[in-house]
Each structure stands twice: as structure tokens, then as C-alpha cells.
Design a protein around this motif. Structure first.
Motif, PDB file in Angstrom:
ATOM      1  N   ALA B   3       0.837  -1.204   0.000  1.00 62.89           N
ATOM      2  CA  ALA B   3       0.000   0.000   0.000  1.00 62.89           C
ATOM      3  C   ALA B   3       0.872   1.254   0.000  1.00 62.89           C
ATOM      4  N   LYS B   4       1.978   1.176   0.756  1.00 63.72           N
ATOM      5  CA  LYS B   4       2.895   2.314   0.837  1.00 63.72           C
ATOM      6  C   LYS B   4       3.471   2.620  -0.539  1.00 63.72           C
ATOM      7  N   LEU B   7       0.887   4.022  -2.849  1.00 63.70           N
ATOM      8  CA  LEU B   7       0.568   5.415  -2.551  1.00 63.70           C
ATOM      9  C   LEU B   7       1.630   6.347  -3.118  1.00 63.70           C
ATOM     10  N   SER B  11       1.014   9.102  -5.996  1.00 65.36           N
ATOM     11  CA  SER B  11       1.331  10.524  -5.795  1.00 65.36           C
ATOM     12  C   SER B  11       2.148  11.049  -6.961  1.00 65.36           C
ATOM     13  N   LEU B  12       3.140  10.285  -7.362  1.00 65.93           N
ATOM     14  CA  LEU B  12       4.011  10.737  -8.451  1.00 65.93           C
ATOM     15  C   LEU B  12       3.241  10.814  -9.761  1.00 65.93           C
ATOM     16  N   VAL B  14      -0.008  11.322 -10.137  1.00 71.23           N
ATOM     17  CA  VAL B  14      -0.896  12.483 -10.084  1.00 71.23           C
ATOM     18  C   VAL B  14      -0.102  13.762 -10.284  1.00 71.23           C
ATOM     19  N   ALA B  15       1.078  13.823  -9.642  1.00 73.61           N
ATOM     20  CA  ALA B  15       1.921  15.026  -9.773  1.00 73.61           C
ATOM     21  C   ALA B  15       2.320  15.228 -11.214  1.00 73.61           C
ATOM     22  N   THR B  18      -0.654  16.307 -13.269  1.00 71.70           N
ATOM     23  CA  THR B  18      -1.028  17.693 -12.988  1.00 71.70           C
ATOM     24  C   THR B  18      -0.091  18.655 -13.693  1.00 71.70           C
TER      25      THR B  18
END
Lengths: 292, 441
Positions: B3-4, B7, B11-12, B14-15, B18
Motif C-alpha cells: 500500500a505504501k 501510494l 502521488s508521483l 498524479v503530480a 497535474t
């Protein structure tokens, strides 16, 4: 159950992690890369200069000045802010009623715009402002508050201390109110004076809140910009030119973004090291009184 | 554990997503629906935005194949930084105003703007603009050391010296000071009267900020040196004799107690000072705050004071607070042509410059600013603006060096401020300053 809790934990922290990654981590990594180039963000040519920016910064008189000025601010601002906020906390703590109202009143400067208060202070301290006019008429004395290195530093420090002390007082008051009254009663029964009670009981027992306030105040002193920018422009003769002013000037005025990034990294390292040293000193003091 | 990792990976992702979405998406051809679209950034000044929106509207009516989008440039933290960010992110406009000659030097060095007299798409239009707007003399002062003409000067505000006629009369001084000795005579008269006023209140005189020198050192230096450049390209060409005379003058004035460098609010307006350097943007503020100030009655305006050896000098030079329009290098061929066509439209008619003057109180950068019949009625209604118009051809814009901030900081820190405060002799201050600046070139 643990796995479920883990997933829930990650789900709740994900937005903050994503936000931090996008707006802090990635810009930080980019800034580190930029510090090794001479790029000004607008030229099509980007050259790798290795450690050139860092060496230039370490040799720059303006950076040396900023280094010492920042520590001067630390030595003036931190004690001033802590003393002022302690006075407010003790006074408000001793009030029989309307504590919340007074706390809000003292907190208001924290919400004020640094730009607006700087302009007001500038007018107040100007040659033909009310203070100097009164000093000239009463004592035939004229003080160039913002034109003399020592007074300019003090004025900026006092302004920021005024702004922050209400906020710090909120933190200190929580520390004051956590001290059990029975301890004071026992001390008074033993014949301790008010001064002894304050220094030997109150202050040591406020260690957690004092620790927080001190570290916050040290952090603020490394980030002073708005008031210096508005009041003195870093003068007189760079007497108030801080790290942040130098980073701003290099990045946005001289368009030397690579160099500014190098200064920012150096400033971060110095800030981190300084806060670490100060933290150790405070912890040693707390340890002396039984705090872990 | 998984899970870590998931996650972190998420995050990367999505970054990255974006950031990709945030990337600029400019139309490379500059055309939309068969029309050429150009973007114009007006200065962060509501009056200038209003003017340019009107011009754009009038232009579009006469040129149906071109769209001009006028927006106000942001000042976060400064208009220069906004432009820097826009170029870096690929969102720079086609053209913008509010560009000083020095900032243009930074942009030109970074190849971010077009050399208008060299680029095939722009050079003939530039010649036509210079002719129709009668600005041959004015634009000459804007040429860069590489022979390039990167900026079309829009306005030029010569810095003039204001004098309180009422205070001079009280002191028994019948003529407005012209030379350094004349100024020292005012100082002596003030001392004789035990006056609490000073000759000159210059709160920014000891401020090391680079651009402050445009409003204290350079007007005096340009006058004393008869317009000799300070830095041209990478060469320091300053007139040493003139520079030392300027330093000597301000030091003497300061030592006599008549050059105040403490922060002071409106010293000229409140009769704390007899003299001050006044920009034309001051008058709208005076109309509101100090309506009693009347040109020719209680104050007047002159060119900067000069060394005694220049007492008979005509056409005394001064510093020009001047800005102009640039075309950015990212513009397409069609956009460059459209941008120049827009400027030709605006500048071909003096009535547009009159509208600019009325709307903004900024003097159009043209050689006939004082004599053109279109402006006669304006100057009759606003007589204090006439001296500015008369001095437009005498006004020298900022230096063309990308390191102008560094140079002017050293000018202040190593030369002007120590000389003014008497910390160094004028000669030492000048030589230290020269040595320091040479290191930047």
C-alpha cells in the motif's frame, strides 16, 4: 484490522502527500537542479556551471552581510518576541474574565498585512512624522529610525515581534494553564517569592510551549522579508539585508534564477543547522528540569 | 508495504499528470478562425489598460482579420518577474508595454525579444512608426550597443527639479537656482534664517536599491555630463569629471545639513524642502492632496542643476523615466506583422497620443511633444506638463546592460551613498565605485 487501518491512514494522508509532492517536493528538486545552472528562466541557453553558483554565493559580500544580519535579527527578535508574548500570556492568564476577548485583541496584529503595517510605521517614523516631530519639539533630538543601521534593525525586529507576540501568547497561555494550581499553593506555603515562583516553577513547567515558541521565532527570524522590503530595502548599507531579500533580488530583479536557487539552498542549510543547534540547547535546558 | 509503494507511485503519477496539464498550450500559428490573434499586455495601471483596450477596439474595426487581446500584466512580485515567468512557462504575450531599456537589455541578452530594426518582418514597419510619430531623436537614445532597436518607446517622463517659489521668495532669492553654487546659496540663506527647512529632502538617497539611482544620481549625472552614457554594452564609459562633480555637490549639500536622507512624507509639498525631483505622475496626486500647489505661483519646474561651468548650458539633459513596447521572440511571423500593424495604427495619428496623454498623464515619447498642435489645448489646461514635453528630447533613458541592477547597486553602495554621507571623498567614492562596477562588466 491493521491492514484496514493502514489503508485508511494512507487514504487520509494521500491528499496532503500529493499536495506536498506537487507544491514542495517537485519544486525543491527542480530548484536544486536550477542551482547548478546559470539559467535565468527566459534564455534558450542553459549551461551547467557545477558548483559555480555556490562558490560565488560563498564569496559574495552581500551573502556574508545577509548571514550576519540574519543572526543579528535572531538575537534581537527572538528574545523580544518571547518576552512580549510571555508578558501578554501572564497578564491575560491573570485576568478574572474576558480572557478570550483580550487574546483575540492581541492576536489581531498577527492577521494584519505586513505591507500595510510597514507603510504605517514608515509614515510614523518619518522625519516629519508624529514621533520625530515630538522629539524635535520636546528634546531637540532627531532620530533617523530607518536610516541608521542599529535603529533600523531594532524597528524591524520590534515590528515583527509586535505582529507575532499575540500568536505566541496563545501557545504560551496553554502552557500556563496546564500548570496545576496546587504547585503554586505548595510553593507559597514554603515561602517562595513571586519572582522565585516565576523562574523556578512557571518557566520550567512551560517548557513544551516555550520550546514551540522559541523554535517558531527562530524560524521567523530566518524568513524576514516583507518588513525589510517595505521599510528599508535592505539598507542602510545592507544593514538589514537578509537572506530572503538577497534571494528575491537575485531571482526577480537581477533575473539570476540559478544563482538565487543556490543562495536559497545555502540559506536552507544554514537555517536547518542553526535550528538544530538551538533545539539541542533548548532540550538541554529542558532536560535540566526533568523534561525528556 | 504494498500500500505504501502504491501510494507513493500514485502521488508521483498524479503530480506528473497535474504538471503536464498545467503546461502552456499556445496555438503555434497564432491564428484562430482565419484571424491572426495577438495578445498585448498593458502595464499594471488601470488608465493604461483603458487606453489600450480602446486602441485595440478601434484597430479591430479597421482590421477585421486581426484580433488584439489586451490584458493587464500582473505585478507578482513585479511586472518584470511576471514577464520572466510567462516566458519560462511559454505563456508570454505577443507584445507588451512597460519595458524599460535596461529590462529590454536583459530580455535581448536572453533572445526573448525581437530586434525590430533587424527582423525582416518588423524593420520597415518600425521605420514607418518612427517617421509618422516624429520620434527619430527620441528613439536614437534607445539604440542598443549591438545596433539593435528592441523597444518602441511609448512614453518618456523627463525627471525635472521642482522649486518652491514661495520659499525662495521668503529667502530673498529672486531667480530659480541653476547651478550648484546657486543651490548652496539657498542653503546659506536657509541657515541665515535659522530655518527648519532644508534645500533637498531625499529619503531614498541612502537606499541601496538599484532603481533608486534613476531618481537621484542619474538626473544630476546626465545633466553634468551632457548626456554621456554611464555604461554602453559591456563598457564603462562614464564621464569621471562630471560624476565627481555630482558627488562633490551632494556631499557638500549634505554636510551643510541641507540634504536630508531621513524618511520624510511629502517634504516638498509640506515646505520641508525647497527643491525636489518631480516626475509627471505626481500631479494627479497633488490635485487631490495638495490642490493649493499651483504651477508658476508657488512652485516651478526646471532641468536638473548643473556644475557652475555649465551655467550657460542650453538643453540640459536629464534622466528619462521611459518605457516602451516590445515584441516577444515567440511570436509567429503573422503575429509579428500584426503587432507592427497595430503599432502603426496607434502611432500614425497624434490624436491617439493626445488620448494617451489625457488618459494616463504620461508624455508620449515623441520629438514634437511640446510643439505639436494636437497637444496645445492640453498644455493650456495643464501648464505644468509643458516643461516635461519640452524636455523629452533631452531625456536619457536607462542603460542598456542586462546587469544594470548589479551595476546600479554598486553605484549606490560604493559611490553615491558613501559620497553623499561624507564617508569617502568624492574622488575616492568615484574610483571605488568604478573598480567595483568593472568587476560586473
Amino acid at each position: 484490522m491493521n491492514k484496514r487501518n493502514d489503508k485508511l491512514g494512507f487514504a487520509f494522508t494521500a491528499p496532503y502527500i500529493i499536495f506536498t509532492t506537487i507544491f514542495f517536493l517537485l519544486p525543491l528538486l527542480w530548484s536544486i537542479w536550477l542551482a547548478f545552472t546559470n539559467w535565468n528562466l527566459i534564455s534558450p541557453d542553459i549551461q551547467n556551471v557545477g558548483l559555480g553558483n555556490f562558490i560565488d554565493a560563498l564569496k559574495s559580500p552581500a551573502i556574508h552581510a545577509a548571514f550576519f544580519v540574519t543572526y543579528k535579527f535572531l538575537l534581537v527578535f527572538v528574545p523580544l518576541a518571547v518576552v512580549l508574548s510571555m508578558i501578554i500570556a501572564v497578564l491575560v492568564h491573570g485576568l478574572p474574565k474576558f480572557k478570550g476577548l483580550y487574546l483575540v485583541a492581541f492576536f489581531l496584529p498577527y492577521l494584519s498585512s505586513g505591507v500595510v503595517t510597514s507603510l504605517i510605521v514608515k509614515g510614523f517614523l518619518s522625519y516629519n512624522g508624529p514621533l520625530n516631530t515630538w522629539l524635535r519639539n520636546r528634546f531637540d533630538v532627531n532620530i533617523d529610525w530607518l536610516g541608521s543601521p542599529n535603529t533600523a534593525l531594532f524597528v524591524v525586529s520590534f515590528m515583527i515581534a509586535w505582529k507575532m507576540s499575540g500568536y505566541y501568547a496563545l501557545i504560551l497561555i496553554s502552557g500556563l494553564e496546564s500548570i496545576n494550581d496546587e504547585i503554586y499553593e505548595a510553593a507559597m506555603m514554603d515561602g517562595a517569592s513571586n519572582r522565585t515562583i516565576f523562574w523556578k516553577i512557571t518557566v520550567p513547567m512551560m517548557y513544551p510551549s516555550l520550546y514551540t515558541v522559541l523554535i517558531l521565532a527562530v524560524g521567523v527570524s530566518f524568513g524576514i522579508f516583507t518588513e525589510v522590503y517595505q521599510l528599508t530595502g535592505g539598507g542602510p548599507n545592507y544593514a538589514t539585508n537578509t537572506w530572503q531579500m538577497e534571494i528575491y533580488n537575485q531571482a526577480f530583479v537581477n533575473l539570476k534564477s540559478g544563482y538565487a536557487s543556490a543562495i536559497a539552498i545555502l540559506a536552507s542549510i544554514v537555517t536547518f543547522m542553526s535550528i538544530s543547534v538551538i533545539r539541542k540547547l533548548i532540550e538541554k535546558w529542558g532536560h535540566h528540569y526533568g523534561w525528556n | 508495504m504494498f500500500a505504501k509503494k502504491a501510494l507513493v507511485g500514485l502521488s508521483l503519477l498524479v503530480a506528473a499528470g497535474t504538471l503536464a496539464a498545467c503546461g502552456g498550450s499556445s496555438d503555434k500559428s497564432g491564428t484562430a478562425n482565419g484571424k491572426t490573434e495577438i495578445t498585448f499586455w498593458a502595464a499594471p495601471n488601470p488608465t493604461q489598460v483603458k487606453y489600450w483596450k480602446q486602441m485595440a477596439s478601434d484597430f479591430e474595426k479597421a482590421n477585421k482579420d486581426i484580433t488584439v487581446k489586451v490584458t493587464q500584466m500582473k505585478e507578482s512580485p513585479s511586472s518584470e518577474a511576471t514577464i520572466q515567468s510567462a516566458i519560462a512557462s511559454g505563456t508570454a504575450p505577443t507584445m507588451s508595454e512597460n519595458i524599460t531599456r535596461s529590462f529590454a537589455a536583459q530580455l535581448a541578452q536572453s533572445k526573448a525579444i525581437v530586434s525590430l530594426n533587424k527582423d525582416a518582418e518588423t524593420k520597415s514597419a518600425l521605420t514607418s512608426i518612427v517617421d509618422s510619430r516624429d520620434m527619430a531623436k527620441t528613439i536614437d537614445g534607445w539604440k542598443f550597443s549591438d545596433g539593435g532597436q528592441y523597444v518602441v518607446p511609448l512614453y518618456s517622463n523627463p525627471m525635472l527639479f521642482g522649486w518652491r517659489l514661495d520659499m525662495l521668495k521668503d529667502l530673498g532669492i529672486k531667480s530659480v537656482p541653476k547651478t550648484y553654487s546657486d543651490v548652496m546659496n539657498v542653503a546659506k540663506a536657509l541657515k541665515a534664517k535659522n530655518s527648519k527647512s532644508v534645500v533637498w529632502a531625499l529619503p531614498t538617497g541612502a537606499d541601496p536599491t538599484a532603481w533608486q539611482r534613476w531618481f537621484d544620481f542619474f538626473p544630476l549625472y546626465d545633466a553634468a555630463s551632457d548626456g554621456q552614457a554611464f555604461v554602453t554594452g559591456k563598457k564603462l564609459v562614464a564621464d569621471s569629471k562630471a560624476g565627481k562633480e555630482v558627488f562633490d555637490f551632494v556631499q557638500e549639500l549634505h554636510q551643510s545639513g541641507n540634504l536630508l536622507t531621513s524618511k520624510a512624507t511629502d517634504p516638498f509639498e509640506t515646505k520641508l524642502a525647497v527643491m525636489n525631483i518631480i516626475g509627471s505622475w505626481t500631479f494627479p496626486n497633488w490635485k487631490e492632496k495638495y490642490p493649493d500647489l499651483e504651477y508658476g505661483k508657488n512652485y516651478t519646474l526646471t532641468a536638473p542643476v548643473v556644475p557652475d561651468s555649465m551655467k550657460d548650458a542650453k538643453n540640459v539633459k536629464t534622466y528619462a523615466d521611459a518605457k516602451g513596447i516590445v515584441v516577444y521572440a515567440k511570436a509567429t511571423t503573422a503575429q509579428k506583422k500584426a503587432a507592427m500593424k497595430f503599432m502603426q495604427f496607434v502611432f500614425k495619428d497624434a490624436k491617439n497620443d493626445l488620448s494617451f496623454l489625457k488618459t494616463t498623464s504620461l508624455l508620449p515619447a515623441r520629438d514634437d511633444a511640446a510643439t505639436n498642435k494636437e497637444f496645445t489645448s492640453y498644455f493650456e489646461a495643464n501648464p505644468y506638463m509643458k516643461p516635461y514635453a519640452e524636455n523629452v528630447p533631452n531625456a536619457i533613458p536607462a542603460m542598456d546592460n542586462a546587469d544594470y541592477n548589479d551595476i546600479q547597486e554598486k553605484l549606490g553602495k560604493d559611490g553615491w551613498i558613501p559620497a553623499l554621507k561624507g564617508e569617502k571623498s568624492p574622488a575616492k567614492a568615484w574610483s571605488d565605485m568604478i573598480a567595483s562596477i568593472k568587476g560586473s562588466l
